[in-house]
Scaffold this active site. Structure first.
Site, PDB file in Angstrom:
ATOM      1  N   GLY A  18     -75.767  68.870  52.301  1.00 32.96           N
ATOM      2  CA  GLY A  18     -76.336  68.413  53.562  1.00 32.96           C
ATOM      3  C   GLY A  18     -77.826  68.165  53.428  1.00 32.96           C
ATOM      4  N   GLY A  20     -81.553  67.815  55.879  1.00 33.54           N
ATOM      5  CA  GLY A  20     -82.201  68.045  57.161  1.00 33.54           C
ATOM      6  C   GLY A  20     -83.619  67.536  57.131  1.00 33.54           C
ATOM      7  N   GLY A  21     -84.368  67.856  58.203  1.00 35.31           N
ATOM      8  CA  GLY A  21     -85.717  67.350  58.291  1.00 35.31           C
ATOM      9  C   GLY A  21     -86.635  67.907  57.218  1.00 35.31           C
ATOM     10  CG  MET A  22     -88.530  71.337  57.485  1.00 40.41           C
ATOM     11  SD  MET A  22     -88.751  73.062  57.932  1.00 40.41           S
ATOM     12  CE  MET A  22     -89.344  73.732  56.380  1.00 40.41           C
ATOM     13  CB  VAL A  25     -78.089  72.485  51.332  1.00 37.82           C
ATOM     14  CG1 VAL A  25     -77.326  73.633  50.685  1.00 37.82           C
ATOM     15  CG2 VAL A  25     -79.071  73.020  52.374  1.00 37.82           C
ATOM     16  CG  ASP A 141     -83.545  76.595  64.665  1.00 41.38           C
ATOM     17  OD1 ASP A 141     -83.301  76.124  65.803  1.00 41.38           O
ATOM     18  OD2 ASP A 141     -83.505  75.918  63.634  1.00 41.38           O
TER      19      ASP A 141
END
Length: 649
Positions: A18, A20-22, A25, A141
Site C-alpha cells: 500500500g 499513503g501520503g508519507m 509499505v 489517528d
C-alpha cells in the site's frame, strides 16, 4: 523504492502492499531469518519541500518506530527493526494476513457489518487501547484503515505515526506547528480539532466513530467536505445508530453515543471502563436473550430468531446471492433449523482418546457460536480444532475435512468471501478425492461453492455448479430427496438471473409438481417453486397465466404464513404487476395499497421496501389519471427519503 531492492543487506522488497501520503509499505523477505515481513519506507521528498518539513517527517517516522517497538500486545502490530538505508528511513513490522476495517467495509459494499462482528472488533480494539494507554501513549489517528482483522480473527491496531506520549508536549507542539494534518477528519475528536488539551479519551472518541461506521455503514458525520465534517464533530450530535440500524442492541447504541460525547468527561473514563461496559452488554439479561442477538422489536413475532448469514447446505433453503431490490419478485429464502446444514456430527468416529472427544466437543462449540452469530469466536475454535484433527488424523481425514468445511462457512459469515471461495474449493476437491464425487459431503461442499460463486458475481459458474450438484444428488440420493430438490430450486434461480426464463419456467413447473407430491401443496417450498413459476411466466409475457398463478400462491401463502409475511406481500405485489400489464389498474391499485400498508406497519414508513411500495402506488395512481393523489404520495416519499438521508448524516 524498487522491487527486489535489498535494504541494509537484509530485507528484500518483493512487492508493494500500500501507499499513503508519507510512505509506502512493502511485502518483503528477511534474508537472515527466512521469514516474510512488512517494510514501511518513508517516501523521499522532492527539492521543492522545505528542509524543515523533511526533518519533521523524519522525526515523526522515528517517533513511530520508538513508540511501536515499545508495545508488546496481541492487539498491536509487532515492530521488528528500524533504520535508514541510503537516505531512506524504514520500519520492519510483522506481515499481517487479513484486511483492514476500511477494506472490509468496501468488500461488504459499504454495508454495515454483522452486529456480532462489530462487538468482537470493539472488544479487541478496546483491550489493545487499554494496554496502550497504560503505557501513557495516545494513538491520535485511530480509523478503520489503521485497524486490521487478520485471517485468524485477531484484530490489531497499526500505524502509530502520530502517537503521542502524554508527557511529551514539546515534541507534539513541534509536529503540529508545521501545519501538517494530524489525524483523519471523519474520526477526530472535538478537542483534537480545536487544538485543545487531549488525552486517552480522544482515542475513545475515535473508536466510537469507527464502531458507528461499522455498525451503520457510514461515519457519524458523513458530510460533503472536510470542514463540514470537522464542524459536525465539534457542534452536532450524531444521529442515534439505531435510526440507521434498528437491529443494533440498545446497550451498544448507548455505548457508542457515550464514546461520541463532545466533552471528554462525558465519555467512559478509560478503556478499562469501556471494556467492562462491553462485557456487561454481552451478558444475557433477565429481560431477554443475549443482547448481541436481540431482534428488532418493531418486527412481528414470526421474525424472531431469523438471522442473516450463510445459507444452509443440505436440505435447507439457501438465500439468494444478493439482497433483492424493491422491483425483484423472488424473495430471499426463510430458513429454519440448523443454518449450517452440513452433517450434524463428525462424519466418522472421533479419535479413540480423550483428545478426540475434546476436539469433537470443541467443534460443536464452534458450530454453536457460529449459529449465535459470534463468528470471530467460532473462527478461533475451528482453527484450534482443525490443528488438532490435522495432527491426530491427517489433513485428508473425513473429520478434518468436515472441520475445514465449517471453517469455510464461517469465513463467509465473516464477509471474507474470497477466502471462503478458496477454502471451499479446496475442501470440495479433497472430499471428492477421498470420498468420491457423488458422496453427500462432497456435494454439500460443492453446493456451498456454487453459493459463494454467486455472491462474488460469477453467476454463470454458480449455475453450472448448481446444475452439476442437482444431477449428482439425483443420481446418488434420488430425485425426491430434499437435497436434490434444494439444488434444483437454486438452479432455477440461476437460470432466471441469467435471463434464461423459458428454461427456468420448465424447471419450476416440474419442481412445483414434485414438491407438491413430496411435501404437500401448501408447503413453503412448494409455494416458493410456484412463485418462481409465476415470475417466469411474467418475464415471458404470459401475463394471464402469471396472474392466475401468483394469485393462487398469494392466497396459499396468506393461509400458511400470514397476511403480513414478506413472501405473502411479494406474491401480492406480483399479482398487482400482472394486473397492471393486463390494463386492470383499478384492481392493481388495491393490491399496491395492501402491500404498502402492510410494509409500513411491519417495517416502518421510511424503510426502503416501504418507500418502494409507495413508489409503486404513485405510479399506479398516475396510470389511473389521479395525478394529484400520485403527487401527494411522491411528495411524502421524497420527504421520507430526505429525512432518512439527514439521519444518515
Amino acid at each position: 523504492m524498487a522491487e527486489n531492492r535489498l535494504i541494509q543487506g537484509r530485507y528484500r522488497l518483493l512487492g508493494t502492499i500500500g501507499r499513503g501520503g508519507m510512505g509506502e509499505v512493502w511485502r518483503a523477505r528477511d534474508e537472515s531469518l527466512g521469514r516474510q515481513i512488512a517494510v514501511k519506507c518513508l517516501k523521499p521528498l522532492g527539492p521543492r519541500h522545505e528542509p524543515s518539513l523533511l526533518q519533521v517527517l523524519r522525526e515523526r517516522f522515528r517517533r513511530e518506530a520508538r513508540v511501536a517497538a515499545a508495545l508488546q500486545h496481541r492487539g498491536i502490530t509487532v515492530v521488528h527493526d528500524f533504520g535508514e538505508d541510503d537516505g531512506t528511513l524504514f520500519l520492519v513490522m510483522e506481515l499481517l494476513s487479513g484486511r483492514n476495517l476500511s477494506q472490509l467495509l468496501d468488500d461488504n459494499r459499504r454495508q454495515p457489518l454483522p452486529v456480532p462482528d462489530v462487538i468482537e472488533i470493539a472488544e479487541q480494539v478496546t483491550a489493545a487501547l487499554a494496554y496502550t494507554h497504560e503505557q501513557d501513549i495516545v494513538h491520535r489517528d485511530l480509523k478503520p484503515a489503521n485497524i486490521v482483522r487478520t485471517t485468524d480473527g485477531t484484530v490489531k491496531i497499526c500505524d502509530f505515526g502520530i502517537a503521542r506520549l502524554n508527557h511529551d508536549i514539546g515534541f507534539t507542539a513541534r509536529l503540529t506547528g508545521t501545519g501538517i494534518a494530524m489525524g483523519s477528519p471523519h474520526y477526530m475528536s472535538p478537542e483534537q480539532i480545536g487544538a485543545q488539551a487531549m488525552d486517552h479519551r480522544s482515542d475513545l472518541y475515535s473508536l466510537g466513530c469507527v464502531l458507528y461506521e461499522l455498525a451503520t455503514g457510514v461515519p457519524p458525520f458523513d458530510l460533503g467536505d472536510a470542514w463540514a465534517v470537522l464542524v459536525g464533530h465539534r457542534d452536532t450530535a450524531p444521529a442515534p445508530p439505531r435510526t440507521l440500524r434498528p437491529d443494533l442492541p440498545e446497550a451498544y447504541e448507548q455505548i457508542m453515543l457515550e464514546l461520541l460525547a463532545k466533552d471528554p468527561d462525558d465519555r467512559p473514563a478509560d478503556a478499562d471502563e469501556l471494556a467492562k461496559r462491553l462485557a456487561d452488554a454481552r451478558r444475557p439479561h433477565p429481560a431477554g436473550p443475549d443482547v448481541a442477538t436481540v431482534p428488532d422489536r418493531r418486527l412481528p413475532s414470526w421474525t424472531q430468531g431469523i438471522t442473516l448469514g450463510f445459507p444452509a447446505g443440505v436440505a435447507r433453503r439457501p438465500h439468494q446471492d444478493t439482497p433483492a431490490p424493491a422491483v425483484t419478485v423472488l424473495t430471499d429464502a426463510w430458513t429454519d433449523g440448523d443454518p449450517e446444514g452440513a452433517p450434524a456430527a463428525l462424519t466418522s468416529p472421533a479419535p479413540p482418546d480423550d483428545r478426540g472427544a475434546a476436539l469433537a466437543a470443541r467443534l460443536e462449540t464452534g458450530r454453536a457460536l457460529s449459529r449465535r452469530g459470534r463468528c470471530f469466536e467460532a473462527h478461533q475454535v475451528y482453527a484450534e480444532v482443525l490443528t488438532g484433527l490435522g495432527r491426530a488424523l491427517g489433513p485428508d481425514h473425513p473429520d478434518t475435512l468436515s472441520c475445514r468445511h465449517h471453517l469455510a462457512l464461517n469465513l463467509g459469515r465473516l464477509g471474507r468471501l474470497e477466502d471462503c471461495l478458496a477454502l471451499t474449493r479446496e475442501v470440495a476437491e479433497a472430499r471428492e478425492r477421498v470420498l468420491g464425487a457423488g458422496h453427500p459431503d462432497t456435494l454439500t461442499t460443492r453446493f456451498e461453492l456454487a453459493h459463494v460463486l454467486g455472491k462474488l458475481g460469477d453467476r454463470a459458474a454458480a449455475l453450472r455448479t448448481y446444475q452439476q450438484v442437482a444431477a449428482a444428488r439425483g443420481a446418488a440420493l434420488g430425485p425426491d430427496h430434499p437435497d436434490t430438490l434444494a439444488a434444483r430450486y437454486e438452479t432455477g434461480l440461476g437460470l432466471g438471473r441469467l435471463g434464461r426464463d423459458a428454461e427456468a419456467l420448465a424447471l419450476y413447473r416440474d419442481l412445483a409438481a414434485d414438491r407438491a407430491r413430496v411435501q404437500g401443496c401448501d408447503a413453503p417450498d412448494t409455494l416458493r417453486a410456484r412463485h418462481g413459476l409465476a415470475v417466469s411466466l411474467g418475464r415471458l409475457g404470459r401475463w394471464r397465466e402469471a396472474l392466475a398463478e401468483s394469485g393462487e400462491v398469494a392466497r396459499a401463502r396468506e393461509r400458511a404464513l400470514g397476511p403480513d409475511h414478506p413472501d405473502t406481500l411479494v406474491s401480492r405485489r406480483e399479482t398487482a404487476v400482472a394486473l397492471g400489464w393486463l390494463g386492470r389498474w383499478s384492481d392493481a391499485l388495491e393490491r399496491y395499497r395492501q402491500v404498502a400498508g402492510a410494509r409500513e406497519r411491519v417495517l416502518g414508513a421510511a424503510h426502503p421496501e416501504t418507500l418502494a411500495s409507495q413508489g409503486d402506488l404513485a405510479q399506479c395512481l398516475e396510470r389511473l389519471g389521479r395525478i394529484e393523489e400520485a403527487a401527494a404520495v411522491q411528495h411524502r416519499v421524497a420527504e421520507l427519503r430526505r429525512e432518512r438521508a439527514a439521519r444518515r448524516r
